[in-house]
Design a protein around this motif. Structure first.
Motif: not given
Length: 92
Positions: A27-35, A68-73
């Motif tokens: 999911r994308r967070t409100e500040d644009g990071r991928v969670a 590695e397969a699905q990068p997240y922040d």
């Protein structure tokens, strides 16, 4: 790669329960990071995502393979997904 603040296993929401390759839901967070949404127990996943949410159990030590397969922040632990974004029991 281990994180001492995470439990030894996590329950991750997935996009589909029927495919051979399972993709975890990001999911994308409100500040644009991928969670990466993760839950410390199945009952918390059901509460946070609904009873129709497909999921997979993953040992925390294997999170690097998911990355590695699905990068997240960031990892969101025991979060809550709004009703309008939840899976329903019907397939259209």
């Amino acid at each position: 790669m281990t994180n001492p603040s995470l439990p030894p296993v996590l329950y991750l929401p997935t996009s589909d329960a029927s495919g051979e390759q399972t993709n975890v839901e990001l999911r994308r967070t409100e500040d644009g990071r991928v969670a990466l949404i993760a839950f410390s127990a199945v009952d918390r996943l059901v509460y946070g995502c609904g009873e129709h949410q497909p999921w997979v159990m993953v040992r925390t030590e294997h999170l690097d393979k998911i990355y590695e397969a699905q990068p997240y922040d960031v990892i969101m632990l025991d979060g809550f997904i709004p009703d309008e974004l939840r899976h329903t029991g019907s397939r259209a």
